[in-house]
Write an enzyme that holds these catalytic residues in place. Structure first.
Site, short mmCIF file in Angstrom:
data_model
loop_
_atom_site.label_atom_id
_atom_site.label_comp_id
_atom_site.label_asym_id
_atom_site.label_seq_id
_atom_site.Cartn_x
_atom_site.Cartn_y
_atom_site.Cartn_z
N HIS A 116 -9.30 2.32 -2.24
CA HIS A 116 -7.89 2.05 -1.99
C HIS A 116 -7.28 1.21 -3.13
O HIS A 116 -7.17 0.00 -3.05
CB HIS A 116 -7.74 1.32 -0.65
CG HIS A 116 -6.33 0.99 -0.26
ND1 HIS A 116 -5.23 1.72 -0.69
CD2 HIS A 116 -5.82 0.00 0.52
CE1 HIS A 116 -4.12 1.18 -0.17
NE2 HIS A 116 -4.45 0.14 0.54
N CYS B 158 0.81 -1.21 0.00
CA CYS B 158 0.00 0.00 0.00
C CYS B 158 0.85 1.27 0.00
O CYS B 158 0.35 2.36 -0.29
CB CYS B 158 -0.91 0.01 1.21
SG CYS B 158 -1.45 -1.64 1.69
#
Ligand SMILES: [Zn+2]
Ligand SMILES: [Zn+2]
Lengths: 139, 351, 351, 139
Positions: free
Chosen positions: C300, C50
Site C-alpha cells: 500500500h 490513501c
C-alpha cells in the site's frame, strides 16, 4: 544506495546517483550524459528526459560563470551558525548550471555577475562533502 | 458563505487548499469539511504552496464546467503557528529541491534574491525601486482593516531595515501569517439565483516551471510560469493586459511584484522597476496593483492567499471596495505564484 | 507513458497525488513534473491520504470534460522511506483528529479495529472470515510479479500472527510501501487516436464522512462515504452492483474489504463475512475482488494505491491480465478509501 | 488560548475551548450547546453547524454506553511504553459520543459492547489531564 556525506545537511534517503559522492571525494565533479540523445545533466540524473537513454558519468571541468548570487543573513535551523554565507548560480562551460555556495575567501564586494569561477569539491569537518564556487586565481 | 447566501447543504463539494507541510493536522480537508458541515459531499486537499487556492479555483471551475457540480467552495487557509518554531525552521529549509539545493541552506528569500540580483544586473533595477513597492503596499494596508500591518512606511524605512538575503531586506519580504479565505463558485444558473451581483470567471491560466533553479536559466529575471499562465488566461478571456482595471499580483517579495508587472504585460520587459518608481500602480494611475496591501502588508497565509486575492477583486468588481474603489472596475486579474516560482495560477474575473 | 503511446509534450497537465506528510520533499509536484519533463504544463499536488490518486482521477476527468485539457497524467506515488522511522511514527500518530483523538494514542489499525469489533458484534462476523480475505489476497499476490508479498498464507497463519489492535492481527493489516503508478487520461478523440484498446471512465463518485469517529455513529459497521460514492458512480455509469465484472476495493485491513463488499452492494448488509468465507470473491465466482493481491499483499504505497487499482482494471478490461484474467471482463470498479474512512472515491471503467 | 495539559500528548497550539481544560481539572466533563438551535456537542465546539448560534458550556453526566473498542499492542512513538491499552467509543446518555481510553482496571474480557460506563476526568503524573471510561461500580 544513499548519500552518506553529500551536502551540509542531506534530506534524501535513497539515490541511484551514489557514485556522484564517491567521485566528489576523489576530487571530481561529475555530470551524467544520455547515451541516446547526448544531453548532459548537472546536477546528474539517473534518467534522461527523452526516456530512451542509458546514462553515463562524465567529468566536468568545473569552469563556470556566475549568473546570480545572494548573501544570506537568515538561514534554516541547521545553517544558523554559518550566516552570512553566499549562494550563487553558475553556468559551466559545458552548458549545465549549478547552485552552490561561494567560497568564504571571496569578499562580497569582489563578487560580480558574469565573473569566472571554478566549482571544486570541499571536505567539511566531520568528513561531509560539498562543492563550492572558488576564484579562478585561487586554484 | 453568509455573504454568498448559500447554505452548507447547497455546497456540492469543497476543495481545501493549504501548504500542507505547515499543518500539524494531517489531511486538513477531513476536519475542515466536518467543522463547516460539508459532509457527506466530496472534499480533498490541494497544494501548490503559495498558489494552492489559485489552483483550487481552477479545479472548482472545472468541476462546474464539466457538469459534476453546481456549487463548489474553495477554502484556502494556513495556520503557521501549529508547528513549533524549530519545526517551521526545518520545513522552511526544505522549500527547494531537497536533493541538490536545500543541502546548501537555501531559503525562500534567497531564491527570490537570486532573481532580484539578476534583474538588477540585467535591467538596472534599483533597491529604491524595490522599496517603492513595499511603500505602496503598506500604504494601502492602512486602508484595509483586515491587513496585518497598519502603518505607512517610507523608502528609507525599507532601505534601513535588516538585510535578509541581499538585496532583499526585511520590508522587501512578506510576513507569513495565519488566515483563511473562501471562494464560492457556482454555475451560471445558481449564481443568478443567489446573487444580483455575480462576478464571472472569464479566464484561467495555470503553468509550471522546473523546481530546480538550475533548470531555469539562462537569466533569472522573469518567471516563465507567470508568462505562460497569463497568456492562457488572457487568451481564454479574450482580453489584453491593458484591459485589466485592477490586479492582485503575488508580491511575496518586492522583486516579485516588479517581475510580475513585466510577466503580466503591464509594462515592457525590464521596465518593472520604473513602473514602481513612477507610482504607476497606485489607485488612479496606469494599473492599480495590490491596493489591498498585497502579501507584503496584508500578510501571506500561504494557502489562503490566492482566495484572498479573489475576495479583493470581487469586492472591487461589485463596487464595494470603499475608499480604495477603482471607478467602474469591470475586469480584475489575480496572479498567484507558488513556491519558489514553479507554479503560477492566473485568474481573470469580469462583472 | 510508454504503454500509453504518448510523449511528455502531449501531456497537457499533471496531477501529483501523495499523502504529503510522508514526503521529505515539500510540494513534490515541483520536482516530479520537472523530472518527468512535464514543464511548463500545469501541475500541482492532490491529497486525500490513501484516496489521493482516486481523487486525482476525478480532477483529471473534469479537466478533460470541461474542455481545459485533452490529455492529463495522474501520477500517484509514495516514498515512505524518506522520513526516519521516528518521524514516520510521529506522523502516524496524527492520522486522526489531532485535537480530540490523537492525544489518546490512536493508530490506523486501531480505527479500523473499532469498525471490526462493531461489525462482529452487529453481524456475527468472525476472525476466521477476516482471515479468509488475507488468504485470498496473498494467494493472488503470488500471481502478480509486482506484489510485495509472494507467498501463500493460511487462515491459521493469520490467526496466529501478532495482535496489532484487537481483533486485527499482523496479516489483517496491509503493509505501507514505496511505489508509484500513473494513469493517462485523454479525451475521446485523443484516446481513439493513441490506442486501439481504450478503456472509458463510465462512472465517478466521491464522498466524505466526518473525520472524528464521534461524529459518525451510531454504528461503526459501514463507511457512509463508500455508500455515497458508490451510489454516485453506479448512477453515472447506469449500472448495478451485479453488472461489475471485476472490482478493486480498498483492503487496507481485512475488515475494510468485508465492509466494502456490503457498502458497494456486492452482498446484503451484514453478509460480507459470509461472502469471504464462501470464497465468492475469487476468480470464477460471484465477483472477483482484489485478484492482484490488493493492498494487503500487493502493498500500500498510500498515494499510488488508487492509480494502481486503475492499472489492474485497465489490464483486465483489455484482456491482458494473463493467469488472473476475468473472462470477458467489460466493467471494472475501483473503490479507494482515504484515511480513517473520511474520503471515498469510486471509479467505474468500461471497455 | 491553548491546552496546556489536556491529553497524554497535545498537538494543537491554539483553541477557543480552553475552558474545557479548566473544568476538567475541576472534575467536570463539559460539552457545548448552541443557544439558537439547541444542538449539544461533545467534543465541545466553539461554533455551531447552523452558523447562527452562540454557544454555552453544559456539564455532561458522564454516563454512557460502550459502542465499540479495541486493545492496541502497537502504538505511536509517544505511547509506546503504555501498550497494551484499550480505546473505545461510547455514547453519552445525553446523545453525543466520545472516543476515550478505557480504564486499565477493566480486564479485556470484562469489556462488552453495550456495557454502561462513566467518563471521568483523570490527572496523570506531571499534572496532565485526560478523561477515561470507567466501570460504573467503581464510581
Ligand atoms: Zn536522452
Ligand atoms: Zn446552532
Amino acid at each position: 544506495m544513499s548519500f552518506a556525506k553529500f551536502g551540509k545537511v542531506s534530506y534524501v534517503s535513497e539515490t541511484k546517483l551514489q557514485e556522484f559522492e564517491t567521485k566528489l571525494e576523489a576530487g571530481k565533479i561529475m555530470g551524467t550524459k544520455c547515451k541516446k540523445c547526448g544531453r548532459l545533466y548537472f546536477p546528474p540524473r539517473a534518467d534522461c528526459d527523452c526516456m530512451k537513454g542509458e546514462m553515463e558519468w562524465v567529468e566536468l571541468s568545473g569552469n563556470c560563470k556566475l549568473m546570480t548570487f545572494t548573501t544570506l543573513h537568515f538561514a534554516p535551523a541547521s545553517f544558523r551558525y554559518e550566516v552570512p554565507y553566499t549562494l550563487g548560480v553558475a553556468q559551466f562551460e559545458e552548458g549545465p548550471t549549478v547552485l552552490a555556495p561561494l567560497s568564504k575567501e571571496l569578499g562580497e564586494d569582489e563578487i560580480k555577475i558574469g565573473m569566472s569561477l571554478k566549482l571544486v569539491p570541499v571536505e567539511l569537518m566531520g568528513g561531509r562533502m560539498i562543492y563550492e564556487l572558488k576564484k579562478l586565481e585561487s586554484q | 458563505m453568509e455573504d454568498a447566501q448559500v447554505t452548507t447543504n447547497e455546497i456540492q463539494a469543497s476543495i481545501v487548499c493549504s501548504a500542507t507541510h505547515y499543518d500539524k493536522q494531517r489531511t486538513p480537508a477531513g476536519v475542515i469539511a466536518e467543522y463547516l458541515g460539508l459532509n457527506p459531499q466530496p472534499t480533498f486537499n490541494v497544494e501548490a504552496v503559495c498558489a494552492s487556492s489559485g489552483v483550487g479555483l481552477r479545479i472548482g471551475w472545472s468541476f462546474i464546467s464539466s457538469g459534476l457540480h453546481d456549487t463548489v467552495a474553495v477554502v484556502g487557509f494556513q495556520k503557521m503557528t501549529e508547528l513549533s518554531s524549530a519545526e517551521v525552521q526545518e520545513v522552511m529549509g526544505r522549500s527547494g529541491d531537497v536533493m541538490w539545493e536545500s543541502p546548501f541552506g537555501t531559503t525562500m528569500p534567497a531564491y527570490f534574491a537570486l532573481y532580484a540580483k539578476s534583474h538588477m544586473q540585467k535591467y538596472g533595477t534599483t533597491e529604491e525601486q524595490l522599496a517603492k513597492v513595499a511603500v505602496k503596499n503598506h500604504f494601502y494596508a492602512t486602508k484595509n482593516p483586515k491587513a496585518m500591518f497598519q502603518e505607512e512606511i517610507t523608502v528609507e524605512d525599507v532601505l534601513k531595515s535588516r538585510m535578509i538575503a541581499s538585496p532583499l531586506k526585511r520590508y522587501d519580504c512578506c510576513a507569513n501569517s495565519d488566515g483563511a479565505a473562501c471562494i464560492i463558485l457556482a454555475s451560471e444558473d445558481v449564481a443568478r439565483k443567489v446573487t444580483d451581483t455575480p462576478v464571472w470567471v472569464a479566464g484561467l491560466g495555470l503553468a509550471s516551471s522546473p523546481m530546480a533553479l538550475t533548470s531555469r536559466g539562462p537569466s533569472y529575471a522573469s518567471f516563465d510560469c507567470s508568462v505562460n499562465a497569463a497568456k492562457q488566461a488572457y487568451g481564454m478571456a479574450r482580453i489584453k493586459p491593458k484591459d485589466v482595471d485592477i490586479a492582485e499580483v503575488h508580491d511575496c517579495f518586492t522583486i516579485t511584484e516588479i517581475i510580475n508587472y513585466e510577466d503580466l504585460g503591464f509594462c515592457e520587459r525590464g521596465r518593472g522597476g520604473k513602473l514602481a518608481e513612477e507610482g504607476q500602480t497606485y489607485l488612479g494611475s496606469k494599473i492599480p496593483v495590490n491596493i489591498d496591501g498585497g502579501l507584503l502588508a496584508k500578510g501571506h497565509p500561504v494557502g489562503a492567499t490566492g482566495a484572498s486575492q479573489i475576495r479583493t477583486l470581487v469586492k472591487q468588481l461589485r463596487g464595494e471596495a470603499g475608499e480604495t474603489q477603482v471607478n467602474g472596475a469591470e475586469i480584475g486579474l489575480a496572479h498567484n505564484l507558488g513556491g519558489i516560482g514553479m507554479y503560477c495560477a492566473v485568474t481573470i474575473l469580469k462583472t
